[in-house]
Design an enzyme around this catalytic site. Structure first.
Site, PDB file in Angstrom:
ATOM      1  N   GLU A 209       0.787  -1.249   0.050  1.00 38.42           N
ATOM      2  CA  GLU A 209       0.085  -0.015   0.038  1.00 38.42           C
ATOM      3  C   GLU A 209       0.771   1.238  -0.026  1.00 38.42           C
ATOM      4  O   GLU A 209       0.251   2.258   0.154  1.00 38.42           O
ATOM      5  CB  GLU A 209      -0.947  -0.193   1.233  1.00 38.42           C
ATOM      6  CG  GLU A 209      -1.870  -1.180   1.026  1.00 38.42           C
ATOM      7  CD  GLU A 209      -3.058  -1.125   2.335  1.00 38.42           C
ATOM      8  OE1 GLU A 209      -2.963  -0.309   3.051  1.00 38.42           O
ATOM      9  OE2 GLU A 209      -3.729  -2.199   2.122  1.00 38.42           O
ATOM     10  N   LYS A 339     -15.841  -1.177   1.605  1.00 34.46           N
ATOM     11  CA  LYS A 339     -15.052  -1.894   0.556  1.00 34.46           C
ATOM     12  C   LYS A 339     -15.862  -2.299  -0.410  1.00 34.46           C
ATOM     13  O   LYS A 339     -16.566  -3.266  -0.307  1.00 34.46           O
ATOM     14  CB  LYS A 339     -14.004  -2.833   0.840  1.00 34.46           C
ATOM     15  CG  LYS A 339     -12.910  -2.306   1.996  1.00 34.46           C
ATOM     16  CD  LYS A 339     -11.963  -3.824   2.505  1.00 34.46           C
ATOM     17  CE  LYS A 339     -10.697  -3.099   3.148  1.00 34.46           C
ATOM     18  NZ  LYS A 339     -10.201  -4.337   3.685  1.00 34.46           N
TER      19      LYS A 339
END
EC number: 4.2.1.11
Length: 432
Positions: A209, A339
């Site tokens: 990330e 999400k």
């Protein structure tokens, strides 16, 4: 005035593309009769909750079993014939038809990745047909709130090959006056942190990330480094920039105990460990502090820390209104991570956000560790007035793409734009 015929779905195509980890994922394109089109690419997670919608893969040896040619086939041979001729502006109907076509609760027949790609591409095609940005199409004229970013600058757990148990250590620049300023603050701390790591002879390689993935002694060492970096960059910890954690504790929960560091902890001991961290550092948000199935532990955690910090359910709620309702009924957590690929349609995603807001829970729009250049979640954060977004660090273009889209949106909104942190919105705990 747009002709309704211009909104009719003419054709749907799909292709296998790559995500940020070099693994296959699916991209869908929806073309309308009037010439407008929309495109969407689906992300993929590394630490996935057991209750997430099913991500379909090919298996076999090709791409080490991770190919998505079956997903492409399902989109073009099964989903497309069912949707062509329908209006792209009727998102609820489009998503419902795909869910019925799949016929399972977790979308395991067609694959949540197939359904989601078409769902988002449909919304994008309709927005383009109307000549509207996606955040305005999905939202309303009041959708002008720019989210506080939760910036993952130190990676651990399943997102990095190091010895940190917790998955994410994040910066929260809530003290900025605008999103642009928040991004600058985060970037300056990120680069300051890089120099601190380098000076200590620690790795400045980044994880999935975009955050650094150094081998540190323990989780406290990460907290110490972040506070030091914030101060060295010229900001006040806890006042201008606070910290957030993604513990991702399901990853180290085995046989009823939490295995991290050198110990094995009961739920009660785990809660005590988290309380110690909150007292030591300017932490205002903790995600997945306990396992997805440790409901009694979550009740205790919420009782002990729910009035002090934001307690976020990711694996716990998996963007699912049924699990969120269970949490609400049991007074568990006070925030939900959103999400889109955990649930598999745009409609269900919007329903989860709406439920959380109506019941007094905060919501955080989130990326996945396997991301793409798709910037839908940036628009979604503004459209829903979520007030928070979690989309990685200040490096790797698939992360920065979302930040850059939010900068564009802020510019488009002009004087209407409001940064959530500047009006006291965003994570709980800002006033502690």
């Amino acid at each position: 005035m747009i002709d309704s015929l211009d909104l009719v779905i003419d054709s749907i195509f799909a292709r296998e593309v790559l995500d940020s980890r070099g693994n296959p994922t699916v991209e869908a394109e929806v073309l309308l009769e009037g010439g407008a089109k929309g495109r969407a690419i689906v992300p993929s997670g590394a630490s996935t909750g057991a209750y997430e919608a099913h991500e379909l893969r090919d298996g076999g040896t090709r791409y080490m079993g991770k190919g998505v040619l079956r997903v492409v086939e399902h989109i073009e041979d099964r989903i497309a014939p069912s949707l062509c001729g329908l209006s792209a502006s009727d998102q609820v109907n489009v998503d419902q038809i795909m869910r019925e076509l799949d016929g399972t609760e977790n979308k395991e027949n067609l694959g949540a990745n197939a359904i989601l790609a078409v769902s988002i591409a449909t919304a994008r095609s309709a927005a383009n047909a109307f000549g509207m940005p996606l955040y305005r199409y999905l939202g309303n004229p009041m959708s002008s709130l720019l989210p506080v970013p939760l910036m993952n600058v130190i990676n651990g757990g399943a997102h990095a090959a190091n010895n940190l148990d917790f998955q994410e250590f994040m910066l929260v620049p809530h003290g900025a006056e605008s999103f642009r300023e928040a991004l600058r603050m985060g970037a300056e701390v990120f680069h300051t942190l890089k120099k601190l790591l380098s000076d200590k002879g620690l790795s400045t390689a980044v994880g999935d990330e975009g955050g650094f993935a150094p081998d540190l002694e323990n989780n406290n060492a990460a907290g110490d480094l972040l506070v030091q970096a914030i101060e060295k960059a010229g900001f006040r910890p806890g006042e201008e920039i606070s910290l957030a954690l993604d513990v991702a504790s399901t990853e180290f929960f085995k046989n009823g105990l939490y295995h991290f560091g050198e110990g094995k902890f009961s739920s009660e001991k785990m809660v005590e460990e988290l309380k110690k961290l909150v007292n030591l550092y300017p932490i205002i948000s903790i995600e997945d502090g306990l396992s997805e199935d440790d409901w009694s532990g979550w009740e205790l955690l919420t009782k002990e820390l729910g009035n002090k910090v934001q307690l976020v359910g990711d694996d716990l709620f998996v963007t699912n209104t049924k699990r969120l309702r269970q949490g609400i009924d049991r007074s568990i957590a006070n925030s939900i991570l959103i999400k889109v690929n955990q649930i598999g349609t745009l409609t269900e995603t919007l329903e989860a956000i709406d439920l959380s807001h109506r019941m007094g829970y905060t919501s955080i729009i989130s990326h996945r560790s396997g991301e793409t250049e798709d910037t839908t979640i940036a628009d979604l954060a503004v459209a829903t007035r979520a007030g928070q977004i979690k989309t990685g660090s200040l490096s790797r273009s698939e992360r920065v793409a979302k930040y850059n889209q939010l900068l564009r949106i802020e510019d488009q909104l002009g004087a209407q734009a409001v940064y959530a942190g500047s009006v006291g919105l965003g994570p709980r705990g800002l006033s502690k």
